[in-house]
Design an enzyme around this catalytic site. Structure first.
Site, short mmCIF file in Angstrom:
data_model
loop_
_atom_site.label_atom_id
_atom_site.label_comp_id
_atom_site.label_asym_id
_atom_site.label_seq_id
_atom_site.Cartn_x
_atom_site.Cartn_y
_atom_site.Cartn_z
N GLY A 1 0.82 -1.22 0.00
CA GLY A 1 0.00 0.00 0.00
C GLY A 1 0.85 1.26 0.00
O GLY A 1 0.47 2.29 0.58
N GLY B 1 -0.23 5.21 -0.86
CA GLY B 1 -1.24 5.95 -0.12
C GLY B 1 -0.69 7.13 0.64
O GLY B 1 0.47 7.53 0.48
N GLN B 2 -1.54 7.68 1.51
CA GLN B 2 -1.17 8.89 2.26
C GLN B 2 0.08 8.65 3.11
O GLN B 2 0.99 9.46 3.13
CB GLN B 2 -2.35 9.32 3.15
N ASP C 1 2.23 -1.72 -4.44
CA ASP C 1 0.84 -1.25 -4.32
C ASP C 1 0.00 -2.00 -5.34
O ASP C 1 0.52 -2.53 -6.32
CB ASP C 1 0.75 0.27 -4.57
N ASP D 1 -0.86 -7.21 -5.19
CA ASP D 1 -2.13 -7.28 -4.47
C ASP D 1 -1.84 -7.97 -3.13
O ASP D 1 -1.53 -9.17 -3.10
CB ASP D 1 -3.14 -8.08 -5.30
N TYR E 1 -14.48 -1.05 9.48
CA TYR E 1 -13.04 -0.71 9.56
C TYR E 1 -12.51 -1.02 10.96
O TYR E 1 -11.47 -1.67 11.12
CB TYR E 1 -12.89 0.77 9.24
N LYS F 1 -9.71 -3.70 12.39
CA LYS F 1 -8.51 -3.25 13.11
C LYS F 1 -8.38 -3.97 14.47
O LYS F 1 -7.29 -4.32 14.88
CB LYS F 1 -8.53 -1.73 13.30
P1 NAD Z 1 -4.58 5.14 1.81
O1 NAD Z 1 -5.98 4.76 1.51
O2 NAD Z 1 -4.11 6.50 1.51
O3 NAD Z 1 -3.59 4.13 1.05
C1 NAD Z 1 -3.81 2.76 1.02
C2 NAD Z 1 -3.05 2.19 -0.16
O4 NAD Z 1 -3.30 0.79 -0.18
C3 NAD Z 1 -3.49 2.75 -1.52
O5 NAD Z 1 -2.37 3.20 -2.24
C4 NAD Z 1 -4.17 1.58 -2.20
O6 NAD Z 1 -3.95 1.55 -3.61
C5 NAD Z 1 -3.48 0.40 -1.52
N1 NAD Z 1 -4.26 -0.83 -1.55
C6 NAD Z 1 -5.60 -1.00 -1.37
N2 NAD Z 1 -5.92 -2.30 -1.51
C7 NAD Z 1 -4.77 -2.96 -1.75
C8 NAD Z 1 -4.43 -4.32 -1.97
N3 NAD Z 1 -5.37 -5.28 -1.99
N4 NAD Z 1 -3.14 -4.63 -2.20
C9 NAD Z 1 -2.19 -3.68 -2.20
N5 NAD Z 1 -2.43 -2.39 -2.01
C10 NAD Z 1 -3.71 -2.04 -1.79
O7 NAD Z 1 -4.31 4.75 3.32
P2 NAD Z 1 -3.25 5.38 4.34
O8 NAD Z 1 -3.87 6.58 4.93
O9 NAD Z 1 -1.93 5.46 3.71
O10 NAD Z 1 -3.29 4.27 5.48
C11 NAD Z 1 -2.37 3.19 5.51
C12 NAD Z 1 -2.67 2.36 6.73
O11 NAD Z 1 -2.64 3.19 7.90
C13 NAD Z 1 -4.04 1.68 6.73
O12 NAD Z 1 -3.93 0.43 7.37
C14 NAD Z 1 -4.89 2.59 7.59
O13 NAD Z 1 -5.93 1.92 8.21
C15 NAD Z 1 -3.86 3.06 8.60
N6 NAD Z 1 -4.26 4.32 9.23
C16 NAD Z 1 -4.31 5.48 8.51
C17 NAD Z 1 -4.71 6.66 9.13
C18 NAD Z 1 -4.81 7.96 8.37
O14 NAD Z 1 -5.31 8.95 8.93
N7 NAD Z 1 -4.33 8.04 7.14
C19 NAD Z 1 -5.04 6.65 10.49
C20 NAD Z 1 -5.00 5.43 11.19
C21 NAD Z 1 -4.58 4.28 10.56
N1 SER Z 2 -7.94 8.43 9.54
C1 SER Z 2 -8.52 7.14 9.63
C2 SER Z 2 -9.94 7.15 9.18
O1 SER Z 2 -10.58 8.16 9.35
C3 SER Z 2 -8.47 6.66 11.07
O2 SER Z 2 -8.06 5.36 11.07
O3 SER Z 2 -10.40 6.15 8.70
#
Ligand code: NAD
Ligand code: SER
Length: 313
Positions: free
Chosen positions: A8, A11-12, A34, A52, A141, A145
């Protein structure tokens, strides 16, 4: 020596984490992966492959070919998107984690998995929310988790896999946009403030949630994986936070830099209900005690830095 595979990565979080890991451990040793083909720094500055993460065989091959000893497993579906398609959230979040943990067991890899404030629910004490407390989330979600935290602890206890994780709050960053979470408003507000001078928020003005600026989140990701295992009483997963924000409060911070900025409210009932089921303030003293967690950015420093970067884009 660390050889790392990140799922992944587009992503962000991944778009910030991968460059930092490459800086620390060497670009060739950090494989970004990704589901989708990416562009920009993540694929230009080091190895990248489409993967994947729900495909256990493909995850095993990627880890073997890259000779990875550490996996940062970021692939997931976030809270708001997860409520639109709960079955997809369950499938992606659980199958991918199970695939990564099995490969880690076979190949003796360490695994980082981000958990979330989404593990908490309406029955959890809200302020402060202890490290060890009621976890009965109201979203798919959050359910994935909680199950993920338990599965990571199980693989550690039963098979000795070095699993570690943090419960991230909402993460604020520029660069890659947020991926469908309830806390996305705290990112969008900055883009709209700079671009249009006004923002329409999908949460109510006094909805308080924990937040963190991405440079601190990336520090947390690196520091917990470098932490001395003998000090870790907890593993999956540590509460971590840096600030508590409401839309009204963040508007006041932004107005210190952009006095004409205005906000309006069009409340989305689904995301409002999710936010109301989450804590107002989590207690991250276990992370502070067990691996010296300490964020650098408060609301004021984060706001100044976000506006500085977005204004010069
Ligand atoms: P995001 O949605 O920005 O990025 C997720 C990435 O995963 C994307 O690039 C997507 O293409 C990829 N993806 C989706 N399905 C996939 C698959 N089957 N195989 C491979 N890649 C796949 O998410 P993020 O914000 O970067 O979050 C990453 C992790 O951190 C997640 O587990 C999320 O729950 C956790 N998290 C994020 C936040 C937040 O505020 N951003 C807060 C708490 C926890
Ligand atoms: N930023 C995330 C969400 O809102 C928290 O896990 O889903």
């Amino acid at each position: 020596m660390k050889r790392i595979l990140v799922t992944g990565a587009g992503g962000q979080i991944g778009s910030w984490l991968v460059p930092r890991l490459r800086e620390l451990y060497g670009a060739p040793d950090v494989m970004a992966t990704d589901l989708k083909v990416l562009s920009g720094e993540v694929i230009e500055a080091g190895p990248f492959q489409v993967l994947d993460a729900t495909d256990a065989v493909a995850v095993g091959e990627a880890v073997a070919v890259h000779k990875a000893d550490t996996v940062y497993h970021l692939a997931a579906i976030l809270s708001a998107t997860g409520e639109r398609d709960p079955r997809a959230a369950w499938k992606v979040n659980m199958s991918s984690l199970e695939a990564v943990l099995e490969v880690a067991r076979e190949r003796r890899c360490a695994v980082f998995t981000p958990s979330s404030i989404g593990v908490f629910g309406p029955d959890t004490p809200k302020n402060p929310t202890p490290q060890d407390t009621v976890m009965r989330p109201a979203t798919m979600y959050g359910i994935t988790k909680v199950a993920g935290e338990l599965l990571c602890d199980y693989y550690h206890r039963r098979f000795g896999v070095d699993t570690r994780g943090v419960r991230f709050p909402g993460l604020i960053s520029y660069g890659a946009p947020p991926g469908g979470g309830t806390t996305d408003w705290a990112v969008d507000i900055f883009y709209q403030a700079v671009k249009r001078g006004t923002y329409t928020c999908f949460l109510g003005p006094d909805t308080q949630l924990d937040m963190m600026y991405m440079p601190d989140a990336v520090d947390a990701l690196v520091e917990i994986m470098e932490a001395d295992p003998d000090r870790l009483v907890h593993r999956n997963a540590f509460n971590v936070t840096a600030m508590q924000l409401t839309p009204e409060g963040l508007t006041a911070e932004i107005r210190k830099h952009l006095p004409d900025f205005s906000i309006a409210y069009e409340i989305d009932p689904v995301r409002q209900a999710i936010a109301e089921s989450w804590p107002d303030r989590i207690d991250d003293s276990a992370a502070r005690e067990e691996w010296d967690w300490s964020p650098s950015f408060d609301a004021s420093a984060m706001t100044a830095d976000m506006l500085h970067h977005l204004s010069s884009e």
